[in-house]
Design a protein around this motif. Structure first.
Motif, PDB file in Angstrom:
ATOM      1  N   PHE A  58      34.275  39.207  49.510  1.00  0.00           N
ATOM      2  CA  PHE A  58      35.264  38.129  49.402  1.00  0.00           C
ATOM      3  C   PHE A  58      36.017  38.404  48.103  1.00  0.00           C
ATOM      4  N   VAL A  59      37.264  38.848  48.227  1.00  0.00           N
ATOM      5  CA  VAL A  59      37.974  39.384  47.065  1.00  0.00           C
ATOM      6  C   VAL A  59      39.097  38.456  46.599  1.00  0.00           C
ATOM      7  N   VAL A  60      39.121  38.192  45.310  1.00  0.00           N
ATOM      8  CA  VAL A  60      40.199  37.436  44.672  1.00  0.00           C
ATOM      9  C   VAL A  60      40.785  38.350  43.610  1.00  0.00           C
ATOM     10  N   ARG A  61      42.094  38.532  43.615  1.00  0.00           N
ATOM     11  CA  ARG A  61      42.689  39.434  42.617  1.00  0.00           C
ATOM     12  C   ARG A  61      43.854  38.766  41.910  1.00  0.00           C
ATOM     13  N   THR A  62      43.837  38.863  40.589  1.00  0.00           N
ATOM     14  CA  THR A  62      44.965  38.411  39.762  1.00  0.00           C
ATOM     15  C   THR A  62      45.164  39.481  38.692  1.00  0.00           C
ATOM     16  N   ALA A  63      46.374  39.629  38.205  1.00  0.00           N
ATOM     17  CA  ALA A  63      46.602  40.584  37.121  1.00  0.00           C
ATOM     18  C   ALA A  63      45.729  40.190  35.935  1.00  0.00           C
ATOM     19  N   GLY A  64      44.986  41.139  35.410  1.00  0.00           N
ATOM     20  CA  GLY A  64      44.097  40.854  34.282  1.00  0.00           C
ATOM     21  C   GLY A  64      42.879  40.041  34.668  1.00  0.00           C
ATOM     22  N   GLU A  65      42.565  39.971  35.967  1.00  0.00           N
ATOM     23  CA  GLU A  65      41.439  39.153  36.484  1.00  0.00           C
ATOM     24  C   GLU A  65      41.333  37.808  35.755  1.00  0.00           C
ATOM     25  N   ILE A  66      42.515  37.163  35.555  1.00  0.00           N
ATOM     26  CA  ILE A  66      42.512  35.883  34.849  1.00  0.00           C
ATOM     27  C   ILE A  66      42.100  34.749  35.793  1.00  0.00           C
ATOM     28  N   LEU A 118      49.691  35.517  31.815  1.00  0.00           N
ATOM     29  CA  LEU A 118      48.745  36.640  31.740  1.00  0.00           C
ATOM     30  C   LEU A 118      48.299  36.848  30.299  1.00  0.00           C
ATOM     31  N   VAL A 119      49.282  36.869  29.419  1.00  0.00           N
ATOM     32  CA  VAL A 119      48.985  37.079  27.998  1.00  0.00           C
ATOM     33  C   VAL A 119      48.153  35.916  27.446  1.00  0.00           C
ATOM     34  N   GLU A 120      48.557  34.703  27.812  1.00  0.00           N
ATOM     35  CA  GLU A 120      47.857  33.521  27.281  1.00  0.00           C
ATOM     36  C   GLU A 120      46.381  33.492  27.696  1.00  0.00           C
ATOM     37  N   ARG A 121      46.106  33.963  28.915  1.00  0.00           N
ATOM     38  CA  ARG A 121      44.720  33.859  29.406  1.00  0.00           C
ATOM     39  C   ARG A 121      43.863  35.065  29.075  1.00  0.00           C
ATOM     40  N   VAL A 122      44.489  36.139  28.623  1.00  0.00           N
ATOM     41  CA  VAL A 122      43.698  37.293  28.184  1.00  0.00           C
ATOM     42  C   VAL A 122      43.529  37.284  26.664  1.00  0.00           C
ATOM     43  N   ALA A 123      44.508  36.707  25.972  1.00  0.00           N
ATOM     44  CA  ALA A 123      44.497  36.735  24.499  1.00  0.00           C
ATOM     45  C   ALA A 123      43.201  36.204  23.878  1.00  0.00           C
ATOM     46  N   PRO A 124      42.614  35.117  24.410  1.00  0.00           N
ATOM     47  CA  PRO A 124      41.362  34.644  23.790  1.00  0.00           C
ATOM     48  C   PRO A 124      40.264  35.715  23.797  1.00  0.00           C
ATOM     49  N   GLU A 141      38.703  45.704  27.140  1.00  0.00           N
ATOM     50  CA  GLU A 141      38.591  45.517  28.596  1.00  0.00           C
ATOM     51  C   GLU A 141      37.205  45.000  28.972  1.00  0.00           C
ATOM     52  N   ARG A 142      36.203  45.543  28.353  1.00  0.00           N
ATOM     53  CA  ARG A 142      34.838  45.074  28.640  1.00  0.00           C
ATOM     54  C   ARG A 142      34.654  43.625  28.199  1.00  0.00           C
ATOM     55  N   ARG A 143      35.109  43.323  26.998  1.00  0.00           N
ATOM     56  CA  ARG A 143      34.951  41.961  26.480  1.00  0.00           C
ATOM     57  C   ARG A 143      35.672  40.962  27.368  1.00  0.00           C
ATOM     58  N   HIS A 144      36.865  41.342  27.840  1.00  0.00           N
ATOM     59  CA  HIS A 144      37.632  40.416  28.669  1.00  0.00           C
ATOM     60  C   HIS A 144      36.918  40.127  30.002  1.00  0.00           C
ATOM     61  N   ALA A 145      36.411  41.154  30.655  1.00  0.00           N
ATOM     62  CA  ALA A 145      35.695  40.921  31.916  1.00  0.00           C
ATOM     63  C   ALA A 145      34.479  40.027  31.677  1.00  0.00           C
ATOM     64  N   ALA A 146      33.775  40.277  30.577  1.00  0.00           N
ATOM     65  CA  ALA A 146      32.603  39.452  30.264  1.00  0.00           C
ATOM     66  C   ALA A 146      33.017  38.009  29.961  1.00  0.00           C
ATOM     67  N   GLN A 147      34.148  37.861  29.253  1.00  0.00           N
ATOM     68  CA  GLN A 147      34.628  36.503  28.940  1.00  0.00           C
ATOM     69  C   GLN A 147      34.960  35.732  30.218  1.00  0.00           C
ATOM     70  N   MET A 148      35.606  36.411  31.165  1.00  0.00           N
ATOM     71  CA  MET A 148      35.966  35.733  32.419  1.00  0.00           C
ATOM     72  C   MET A 148      34.703  35.317  33.177  1.00  0.00           C
ATOM     73  N   ALA A 149      33.697  36.177  33.163  1.00  0.00           N
ATOM     74  CA  ALA A 149      32.433  35.831  33.835  1.00  0.00           C
ATOM     75  C   ALA A 149      31.779  34.628  33.153  1.00  0.00           C
ATOM     76  N   GLU A 150      31.781  34.649  31.829  1.00  0.00           N
ATOM     77  CA  GLU A 150      31.165  33.541  31.088  1.00  0.00           C
ATOM     78  C   GLU A 150      31.939  32.248  31.312  1.00  0.00           C
ATOM     79  N   GLN A 151      33.265  32.362  31.380  1.00  0.00           N
ATOM     80  CA  GLN A 151      34.074  31.154  31.640  1.00  0.00           C
ATOM     81  C   GLN A 151      33.795  30.582  33.013  1.00  0.00           C
ATOM     82  N   LEU A 152      33.619  31.455  33.989  1.00  0.00           N
ATOM     83  CA  LEU A 152      33.291  30.975  35.337  1.00  0.00           C
ATOM     84  C   LEU A 152      31.992  30.185  35.309  1.00  0.00           C
TER      85      LEU A 152
END
Ligand SMILES: [Zn+2]
Length: 210
Positions: A58-66, A118-124, A141-152
């Motif tokens: 089940f795939v969801v895609r957004t630029a920058g996986e935001i 995109l910038v606003e949601r990746v910048a943190p 790139e690694r930190r951002h993917a981990a941040q998105m997982a933690e935010q979820l």
């Protein structure tokens, strides 16, 4: 799924679960084994890089996986209604959204159109990585993917509860354009016992990152 990625990387993709029998089987419903939130980048087609078939992911895609309301709604549907047992946030090497956010943090250049989000949601994530002393693109790139997982996990209470009771696993990973392989960055609630049968599950999908 890592086994599927290995097949893809070695140019030995099986293209399983794509035949007419599989299509007929899926006509009345779906039973995917993982939700993948990935970047929209054309070089990271999720099913292809995991050698997955129809009805597998089940795939969801957004630029920058935001993240955003639509993304969270889609993930909530998969986890809570379809009872998908694994959520993967997939970043990648040479991500333009991460690079743009990094440039914005460094020199204040913020797009004046819809790309601004995109910038606003990746910048943190960039700020967090910088506070950790990170300087390389792969580290951002690694930190951002981990941040998105933690935010979820932190903003979706039912997902957080399922992580705690072990019924769902959460993984942050990154696809490397340079060798076609997926590296695991972090994982949580990923057990040893597959909780759902399926061709990819038997390849060790629920053992990602363990
Ligand atoms: Zn990207």
């Amino acid at each position: 799924m890592l086994a599927g990625n290995e097949r893809f990387a070695a140019q030995q993709a099986s293209h399983a679960n794509t035949d007419l029998d599989r299509r007929a089987q899926l006509r009345d419903g779906q039973n995917p084994i993982a939700v993948v939130l990935a970047c929209s980048d054309s070089r990271v087609p999720v099913e292809l890089i995991f050698d997955a078939g129809l009805g597998d992911l089940f795939v969801v895609r957004t630029a920058g996986e935001i993240l955003g309301e639509s993304v969270m709604g889609s993930i909530s549907y998969a986890v809570n209604s379809l009872e998908v047992p694994l959520v993967i946030v997939l970043g990648h090497e040479s991500c333009g959204a991460v690079a743009a956010a990094r440039a914005a943090v460094d020199n204040g250049k913020i797009p004046d159109d819809h790309q601004r989000v995109l910038v606003e949601r990746v910048a943190p994530s960039i700020m967090v990585a910088k506070s950790e002393g990170k300087t390389e693109s792969y580290e951002f790139e690694r930190r951002h993917a981990a941040q998105m997982a933690e935010q979820l996990a932190g903003t979706m209470p039912r997902l957080g509860q399922k992580l705690k009771d072990g019924s769902v696993g959460l993984v942050a990973a990154r696809y490397l354009l340079s060798d076609s392989r997926v590296e695991t960055i972090m994982s949580a609630g990923v057990g040893d016992t597959p909780k759902r049968s399926g061709s990819l599950a038997t390849d060790g999908v629920l053992k990602l990152g363990v």
